[in-house]
Design an enzyme around this catalytic site. Structure first.
Site, PDB file in Angstrom:
ATOM      1  N   ASP A 186      83.414  -2.578  -3.198  1.00 18.70           N
ATOM      2  CA  ASP A 186      82.418  -1.523  -3.410  1.00 18.70           C
ATOM      3  C   ASP A 186      82.729  -0.691  -4.663  1.00 18.70           C
ATOM      4  OD1 ASP A 186      80.164  -0.090  -2.686  1.00 18.70           O
ATOM      5  OD2 ASP A 186      80.787   0.180  -0.607  1.00 18.70           O
ATOM      6  N   ASP A 228      71.605   0.399  -1.756  1.00 17.54           N
ATOM      7  CA  ASP A 228      71.585  -0.120  -0.380  1.00 17.54           C
ATOM      8  C   ASP A 228      70.178  -0.320   0.167  1.00 17.54           C
ATOM      9  OD1 ASP A 228      74.248   0.276  -0.709  1.00 17.54           O
ATOM     10  OD2 ASP A 228      74.535   1.394   1.159  1.00 17.54           O
TER      11      ASP A 228
HETATM   12  C1  GLA Z   1      78.074   1.166   0.093  1.00 18.72           C
HETATM   13  C2  GLA Z   1      77.619  -0.296   0.095  1.00 18.72           C
HETATM   14  C3  GLA Z   1      77.163  -0.666   1.494  1.00 18.72           C
HETATM   15  C4  GLA Z   1      78.304  -0.453   2.478  1.00 18.72           C
HETATM   16  C5  GLA Z   1      78.799   0.977   2.400  1.00 18.72           C
HETATM   17  C6  GLA Z   1      80.081   1.192   3.190  1.00 18.72           C
HETATM   18  O1  GLA Z   1      77.021   2.017   0.310  1.00 18.72           O
HETATM   19  O2  GLA Z   1      76.604  -0.499  -0.838  1.00 18.72           O
HETATM   20  O3  GLA Z   1      76.711  -1.998   1.529  1.00 18.72           O
HETATM   21  O4  GLA Z   1      79.335  -1.350   2.185  1.00 18.72           O
HETATM   22  O5  GLA Z   1      79.076   1.369   1.062  1.00 18.72           O
HETATM   23  O6  GLA Z   1      80.548   2.494   3.123  1.00 18.72           O
END
Ligand code: GLA
Length: 435
Positions: free
Chosen positions: A182, A237
């Site tokens: 990430d 996301d």
């Molecule tokens: C980010 C990523 C998500 C997930 C969260 C976890 O937002 O884009 O897909 O992995 O972190 O905290």
């Protein structure tokens, strides 16, 4: 006198000849030095072999699996996840081709141990992470884990910054097969360099570990991530909504349609071992059946990684028909790995065309609107739209048999007109095979 003069001449000749030799040597030396100087100044054309990143063959087709985040966020533990592993197998997901089981954020303790190693949260994983990885492997699945390039993960757990090689070795010792990495808490880190560091650390372990970059498309990873990792997120996301983004305070979770709209212009960067990742699937997480079907169809058309994110223990009939649909999956997994072209957008109907191996095609008609729409497709009329989109596909003069991926029935051929009613947010997904 004569003898003396001859002797002098002889000596003079020797002297001249020596001087000539010295001059020649001096000249050669001067030329050599000059050439060396030119080379060290970098003026002369010096050929430098620049090694690009070695491309692995860990993902010749888009990775398929399941990830804990979309349903459980950080509320994961060994008991729950073992149930999920069992359901992965009993639901038919494994047989349909899904094989990575990936833990997302929230698996760690809040602190590293005295040696700087990451530790699985002992309350969530009382038997440790190696034992859980062994359980996943014992079911014939591959094991994935999550961390972050920053000082902390997005959930506030210890990130890998400054510990990349140490963490990679730990993952390898647990039998990790896939790392999602990430981009939270990265301050001024250079994205490409940060991801190359972790990629090199994973490669140094000698264990084949698929590397999933998750920097949300902020630094255009489609331009540089090939060879660094096997897949890279192209957007922020996803959320389980067809066409409404959700505002979450400091950030916005994106709808399926919003993400889809960002993929067409980067479609050409997609391909074997370097996949554009439009984020994990939200099938089975609350959208309507048509919306789930459209979401899944379009991810298959994009040759996107198929990472389910639903509760595998509670799949209803609709979800059981969508996620393991082998005909749709075969389109996603087509070995050419070519993402679909959006060839037309008209009256809320989008038409997407994906070239497949053996000169076959997948064609999707997607109704993005809120009303039912009539489809009246005269195939040869699509030629101009395909050409404008850069796709040399000739429906004129080619006789295709049409196979409907969702009804699983053959539905005529491209010589006749295709007429259908397409409900709001529904999709017609066809595979076209030459007669
Ligand atoms: C980010 C990523 C998500 C997930 C969260 C976890 O937002 O884009 O897909 O992995 O972190 O905290």
């Amino acid at each position: 006198m004569c003898i003396i003069s001859q002797t002098i001449n002889l000596e003079m000749n020797k002297l001249y000849s020596s001087i000539q030799s010295y001059l020649l040597i001096a000249l050669l030396f001067a030329v050599h030095t000059a050439v060396a100087q030119i080379n060290t100044n970098g003026i002369a054309p010096v050929k430098i072999e620049k090694a690009g990143p070695a491309v692995s063959n860990l993902a010749p087709t888009p990775p398929m699996g399941w990830n804990s985040w979309n349903t459980f966020q950080t509320n994961i533990n060994e008991t729950l996840l073992k149930e999920m592993v069992d359901a992965y197998v009993s639901s038919g997901m494994k047989d349909a081709g899904y094989h990575y089981f990936v833990l997302d954020d929230g698996w760690m303790s809040m602190e590293r141990d005295a040696n700087g190693n990451l530790v699985a949260d002992p309350k969530k994983f009382p038997n440790g992470m190696k034992a859980f990885a062994d359980y996943v492997h014992s079911k014939g699945l591959k094991f994935g884990i999550y961390n972050c390039a920053g000082t902390q993960t997005c959930g506030g757990y210890p990130g890998s910054r400054g510990h990349e090689y140490q963490d990679a070795l730990l993952y390898a010792s647990w039998g990790v097969d896939y790392l999602k990495y990430d981009w939270c808490n990265t301050d001024s880190l250079n994205a490409r360099e940060a991801y190359i560091t972790m990629s090199s650390a994973l490669k140094a372990t000698k264990r084949p570990i698929v590397f999933s970059l998750c920097e949300w498309g902020n630094h255009q990873p489609w331009l540089w991530a090939g060879g660094v990792g096997e897949l890279y997120r192209t957007t922020g996301d996803i959320t389980a909504s067809f066409d409404h983004d959700k505002h979450m305070g400091t950030w916005t979770a994106l709808s399926v349609m919003n993400i889809l709209g960002k993929q067409d212009k980067i479609r050409r960067y997609n391909g074997p071992n370097h996949w554009n990742d439009p984020d994990m699937l939200e099938v089975g997480n609350g959208m309507s059946v048509n919306e789930d079907k459209s979401h899944f169809s379009m991810w298959c058309m994009l040759s996107a990684p198929l990472i389910a994110g639903n509760d595998l223990r509670k799949m209803n009939e609709a979800t059981k028909n969508i996620l393991p649909n082998r005909e749709a999956i075969a389109i996603d997994q087509d070995p050419l790995g070519v993402a679909a072209y959006r060839v037309s957008v008209k009256d809320s109907i989008e038409i997407w065309v994906k070239p497949l191996k053996d000169q076959e095609l997948a064609v999707c008609f997607l109704n993005t609107g809120s009303q039912t729409q009539s489809l009246d497709v005269k195939w040869p009329e699509l030629d101009a739209a395909c050409k404008a989109a850069g796709l040399e596909t000739k429906f004129t003069g080619t006789d295709y048999i049409l196979h409907d991926i969702w009804s699983k029935k053959t539905t005529g051929n491209s010589k006749s007109m295709l007429t259908r009613q397409l409900a709001s947010h529904d999709v017609l997904m066809l595979k076209l095979t030459r007669k």
